[in-house]
Design a protein around this motif. Sequence first.
Motif, PDB file in Angstrom:
ATOM      1  N   ASN A  45      41.548  37.888  37.824  1.00 58.36           N
ATOM      2  CA  ASN A  45      40.978  39.162  38.275  1.00 58.36           C
ATOM      3  C   ASN A  45      39.768  38.948  39.164  1.00 58.36           C
ATOM      4  OD1 ASN A  45      42.895  40.600  36.838  1.00 58.36           O
ATOM      5  ND2 ASN A  45      41.622  40.797  35.022  1.00 58.36           N
ATOM      6  N   SER A  46      38.930  37.975  38.823  1.00 62.43           N
ATOM      7  CA  SER A  46      37.726  37.698  39.621  1.00 62.43           C
ATOM      8  C   SER A  46      38.096  37.315  41.050  1.00 62.43           C
ATOM      9  CB  SER A  46      36.917  36.565  38.972  1.00 62.43           C
ATOM     10  OG  SER A  46      36.452  36.935  37.697  1.00 62.43           O
ATOM     11  N   ILE A  47      39.092  36.446  41.174  1.00 71.81           N
ATOM     12  CA  ILE A  47      39.514  36.008  42.514  1.00 71.81           C
ATOM     13  C   ILE A  47      40.176  37.162  43.274  1.00 71.81           C
ATOM     14  CG2 ILE A  47      40.967  34.398  43.807  1.00 71.81           C
ATOM     15  CD1 ILE A  47      40.747  32.502  41.373  1.00 71.81           C
ATOM     16  N   ALA A  48      41.020  37.924  42.576  1.00 72.00           N
ATOM     17  CA  ALA A  48      41.721  39.048  43.217  1.00 72.00           C
ATOM     18  C   ALA A  48      40.733  40.124  43.672  1.00 72.00           C
ATOM     19  CB  ALA A  48      42.732  39.644  42.238  1.00 72.00           C
ATOM     20  N   PHE A  49      39.733  40.432  42.833  1.00 68.06           N
ATOM     21  CA  PHE A  49      38.735  41.453  43.184  1.00 68.06           C
ATOM     22  C   PHE A  49      37.904  41.005  44.377  1.00 68.06           C
ATOM     23  CE2 PHE A  49      38.377  43.585  38.713  1.00 68.06           C
ATOM     24  CZ  PHE A  49      39.722  43.869  38.772  1.00 68.06           C
ATOM     25  N   LYS A  50      37.554  39.716  44.396  1.00 66.23           N
ATOM     26  CA  LYS A  50      36.767  39.177  45.513  1.00 66.23           C
ATOM     27  C   LYS A  50      37.559  39.288  46.813  1.00 66.23           C
ATOM     28  CE  LYS A  50      33.288  36.919  47.360  1.00 66.23           C
ATOM     29  NZ  LYS A  50      31.970  37.558  47.518  1.00 66.23           N
ATOM     30  N   THR A  51      38.853  38.993  46.734  1.00 65.38           N
ATOM     31  CA  THR A  51      39.733  39.067  47.914  1.00 65.38           C
ATOM     32  C   THR A  51      39.889  40.508  48.396  1.00 65.38           C
ATOM     33  OG1 THR A  51      40.975  37.147  47.121  1.00 65.38           O
ATOM     34  CG2 THR A  51      42.037  38.510  48.796  1.00 65.38           C
ATOM     35  N   MET A  52      40.030  41.424  47.466  1.00 62.63           N
ATOM     36  CA  MET A  52      40.308  42.820  47.805  1.00 62.63           C
ATOM     37  C   MET A  52      39.057  43.587  48.207  1.00 62.63           C
ATOM     38  SD  MET A  52      42.910  44.996  47.838  1.00 62.63           S
ATOM     39  CE  MET A  52      43.375  46.713  47.680  1.00 62.63           C
ATOM     40  N   PHE A  53      37.967  43.435  47.441  1.00 62.65           N
ATOM     41  CA  PHE A  53      36.805  44.310  47.621  1.00 62.65           C
ATOM     42  C   PHE A  53      35.618  43.624  48.300  1.00 62.65           C
ATOM     43  CE2 PHE A  53      39.102  45.886  43.828  1.00 62.65           C
ATOM     44  CZ  PHE A  53      39.476  47.118  44.316  1.00 62.65           C
ATOM     45  N   LYS A  54      35.641  42.278  48.366  1.00 64.56           N
ATOM     46  CA  LYS A  54      34.650  41.500  49.132  1.00 64.56           C
ATOM     47  C   LYS A  54      33.201  41.808  48.731  1.00 64.56           C
ATOM     48  CE  LYS A  54      37.835  41.310  53.056  1.00 64.56           C
ATOM     49  NZ  LYS A  54      38.535  40.168  52.489  1.00 64.56           N
ATOM     50  N   GLU A  55      32.936  41.912  47.451  1.00 66.51           N
ATOM     51  CA  GLU A  55      31.569  42.074  46.959  1.00 66.51           C
ATOM     52  C   GLU A  55      30.983  40.708  46.605  1.00 66.51           C
ATOM     53  OE1 GLU A  55      31.206  46.576  45.180  1.00 66.51           O
ATOM     54  OE2 GLU A  55      31.741  44.990  43.765  1.00 66.51           O
ATOM     55  N   SER A  56      29.717  40.690  46.220  1.00 63.68           N
ATOM     56  CA  SER A  56      29.071  39.432  45.850  1.00 63.68           C
ATOM     57  C   SER A  56      29.731  38.837  44.612  1.00 63.68           C
ATOM     58  CB  SER A  56      27.585  39.663  45.575  1.00 63.68           C
ATOM     59  OG  SER A  56      27.418  40.462  44.405  1.00 63.68           O
ATOM     60  N   LYS A  57      29.512  37.546  44.386  1.00 65.93           N
ATOM     61  CA  LYS A  57      30.130  36.863  43.247  1.00 65.93           C
ATOM     62  C   LYS A  57      29.685  37.458  41.918  1.00 65.93           C
ATOM     63  CE  LYS A  57      30.953  32.358  45.414  1.00 65.93           C
ATOM     64  NZ  LYS A  57      30.665  30.901  45.367  1.00 65.93           N
ATOM     65  N   ILE A  58      28.405  37.778  41.814  1.00 65.91           N
ATOM     66  CA  ILE A  58      27.881  38.332  40.558  1.00 65.91           C
ATOM     67  C   ILE A  58      28.517  39.682  40.253  1.00 65.91           C
ATOM     68  CG2 ILE A  58      25.829  39.198  39.370  1.00 65.91           C
ATOM     69  CD1 ILE A  58      25.889  36.186  39.600  1.00 65.91           C
TER      70      ILE A  58
END
Length: 274
Positions: free
Chosen positions: A228-241
């Motif tokens: 989920n962390s990787i998918a959310f980063k790919t989709m929504f492009k927010e900071s890692k935290i």
Amino acid sequence: MELCKNCSKQFEGNFCSFCGQKKYTDKDKSLAHIFEEALHFLTHFEGSFFTSIKTILFYPGKLAVEYCAGIRKKYYKPISLFFMVVIIYLLNPMYSGLNQEYRYFKDNNVYGSMAKAAIVKKMANASITETDLMVEYGQKSKSLSKVLLFVFILSSTVFLSLLYYKQHKWLFDHVILATEINTIFILLIFILFPLLMLLIGTIFRIDEDVISDEFFALISFIAFFTYNSIAFKTMFKESKIKTMLKSLAFTILHTLFFIFVYRFIVFKVTLWFI
């Protein structure tokens, strides 16, 4: 000019400009054409299906991002992919974690009293003994628990919409990502992980009882959270935290929904069908 046999509109060429129907010829009635269509389906199915499986396994969020951007030809439709994975699990349910035995609901600390009341009412209305009810429940719940998996897409869409409401994404985007996430949830935790555990147990001769349900649940939670962390980063492009916090919140909500809401829905629907 001739009329389209599907919508009765006039058209020229090989395809109708109104409904897309192909021009019908004598060749379409040949036996060779039947095999030709079957071959086309199989090659198209294999290509798009396995491309989609490979993408969601190794590139979390990529399928959702590209599909929402209009890149769709190379992918199997996400909802269809989800139900194909459900069918695969239905045909070979190595791990029955999606379904719970009848006694689980009676002894549940959260909704045990409601479950007992529903059981008593069902026994009275159907004129059935508890033993017979238990047997019927076991038979029907195995299939219904898989059919009802679509509720995960609905719940996940709601969770994503709440967590990322400031991004003003289309509801469609959340539905597609929710579908991808729940496809991997079933594929990874209920098909691939059990297969891997079986393989490891066979090679190293490890008894199944050695690996506890708690350990399996922990590993599954960590794997799902990571995906989920990787998918959310790919989709929504927010900071890692932000991404990790929202992924953790989503994974917890998804787990709670699975344990308390989904299973109770399966219980109630199964009783209704008996």
